[in-house]
Scaffold this active site. Structure first.
Site, PDB file in Angstrom:
ATOM      1  N   ASP A   1      -6.539   4.716  -4.906  1.00 38.83           N
ATOM      2  CA  ASP A   1      -7.358   4.491  -3.808  1.00 38.83           C
ATOM      3  C   ASP A   1      -8.050   5.766  -3.287  1.00 38.83           C
ATOM      4  OD1 ASP A   1      -7.398   4.369  -0.467  1.00 38.83           O
ATOM      5  OD2 ASP A   1      -7.472   2.281  -1.278  1.00 38.83           O
TER       6      ASP A   1
ATOM      7  N   LYS B   1       1.022  -1.276  -0.057  1.00 41.63           N
ATOM      8  CA  LYS B   1       0.014   0.049  -0.089  1.00 41.63           C
ATOM      9  C   LYS B   1       0.983   1.286  -0.089  1.00 41.63           C
ATOM     10  CE  LYS B   1      -4.470   0.687   0.059  1.00 41.63           C
ATOM     11  NZ  LYS B   1      -5.416   0.251  -0.596  1.00 41.63           N
TER      12      LYS B   1
END
Length: 447
Positions: free
Chosen positions: A169, A129
């Site tokens: 995201d 991430k």
């Protein structure tokens, strides 16, 4: 909240606490360790090989500065992050988030969750991430482009189609991916599938925008069918958020006969007892990029309320928290149960606090954790990687069918795992145990 009793896990978590201060990461680690406690004594090889110690420590954490120039010619500086958490199952895979709340703890918790989420898809993807504390709101296209180019000018050293494949995201959509991809291509002089979430006309995948929202509905539909012999028809559904996840969750719910009565943004929420008008919601949020106050002006049957968390005051049968982490606490859970909720499925990552999760399960609410429920986004990212590698483009129907099949299989996996270990109906433990066993097995096999 339960405590850990296994000495090995107690020692691991104590070490994690000493090394990490961020509450989000500690919460995510504790949840997984708590879930796997019933199986640890059956697998002495985990302690022998230091599997748990290794699985809670990222393989690599990259922290860098991102200088960029605003429209007034002033140089600004933000922080950039990429956590490459675990590559046992494949290249690191996980989104980039541009939001003021992004810090080391947030990307670490998201990367840790991504490891198990990706494992549940059965696609060859490790977990990672990243992102930045840059806020794209009220920035011009030029400012966003300059920021993205500066961001990727450092990150490009650490990513690649066989190493680490970031996606979008919160705050990172097709526009931002395009700016980063274009600059990556210029620096590396190669056209590869190094980023997913690309424009569909530029090696992107159809259904990627809809994937997380559609996926959370597909897995919930499967759970309703298998556990209750039920479906969405006539169900009142509350959704928080109004980004991609919320919009396409609402769209699919409506298609299946449900009535979506709420959506929210950071300022407040809209309630419409007749059902949210998806077309108007898309126009406001995707095209005009305006606040939900505009929705209330355009739809006379709706009302706007200032407190965004008040969305959980509304009576509903099914709730999809789809905004951010820890948005449902114990008080919200108590209100939802009192008002008759029977299903809660997390559209956002770790939407629900641990005590709220425990309350739902104790009160017979079917609860789907984010690492299972919202895996549709990364699943279609994985399918985009496959299309890029094959130099093919699949139709909307092909990708959507693959997505639905993956989500159905995820439910089957977590349901069977929960039953196998005497935890029937506890899909949090089912998801954590299934994901952990898959990753741990790969780590041991690879020596």
């Amino acid at each position: 909240m339960k405590e850990l009793n296994n000495p090995y896990l107690v020692k691991v978590y104590s070490d994690v606490q000493k090394r990490n201060q961020g509450k989000e990461f500690l919460q995510a680690v504790f949840e997984v360790l708590q879930s796997i406690e019933p199986i640890i004594h059956k697998h002495p090889e985990f302690e022998q090989h230091g599997i748990v110690e290794r699985i809670v420590e990222p393989e690599r954490l990259i922290h860098f500065q991102v200088p960029w120039v605003d429209d007034n010619g002033k140089t600004r500086v933000n922080r950039g992050y990429r956590v490459q958490f675990n590559s046992a199952l494949g290249p690191y895979k996980g989104g980039l988030r541009f939001h003021p709340t992004v810090n080391e703890s947030v990307v670490s918790f998201l990367g840790f969750e991504q490891v198990f989420k990706n494992a549940l898809t059965n696609l060859p993807m490790g977990g990672g991430k990243g992102g930045s504390d840059f806020d794209p709101k009220e920035k011009s296209d030029g400012e966003i482009k300059r920021f993205c180019q500066s961001f990727i000018s450092e990150l490009y050293r650490h990513i690649g189609q066989f190493t680490d494949v970031p996606a979008g995201d919160i705050g990172v959509g097709s526009r931002e991916i395009g700016y980063m991809y274009g600059y990556y291509k210029k620096i590396k002089n190669e056209f590869t599938g190094v980023l997913t979430g690309k424009n569909v006309n530029n090696s992107g995948s159809l259904v990627r925008t809809e994937a997380t929202g559609y996926g959370v509905v597909y897995i919930t539909e499967e759970m309703l069918s298998k556990v209750k012999n039920d479906n969405f028809k006539g169900k009142r559904v509350s959704i928080s958020g109004s980004g991609n996840v919320a919009i396409y969750t609402a769209e699919k719910v409506k298609e299946l006969g449900g009535i979506v009565v709420t959506v929210s943004d950071s300022s407040g929420y809209v309630y419409d007892e007749n059902g949210i008008d998806i077309a108007i919601l898309k126009q406001i949020k995707e095209v005009e990029r305006k606040r939900l106050t505009e929705y209330a002006k355009l739809v006379p049957t709706s009302t706007y309320h200032d407190n965004s968390n008040g969305v959980w005051d509304i009576a509903c049968d099914i709730a999809f928290p789809s905004a951010t982490q820890n948005e449902i606490d114990l008080k919200d859970a108590e209100k939802l149960v009192k008002n008759g909720v029977t299903v809660v499925a997390e559209g956002s990552n770790m939407s629900t606090t641990p005590d709220a999760v425990e309350y739902f399960i104790k009160n017979g609410v079917l609860f789907l954790p984010g690492k299972a429920a919202n895996a549709g986004g990364v699943a279609v990212s994985g399918l985009e990687m496959s299309q890029n590698s094959l130099r093919l483009s699949w139709s909307f129907e092909e990708v959507d069918n693959h997505l639905k099949e993956i989500m159905i299989n995820i439910f089957k996996t977590i349901d069977e795992t929960a039953k196998k270990y005497g935890l029937e109906g506890n899909y949090v433990d089912g998801a954590n145990i299934a994901g952990f066993l898959k990753v741990a097995s790969a780590m041991i096999w690879q020596g």
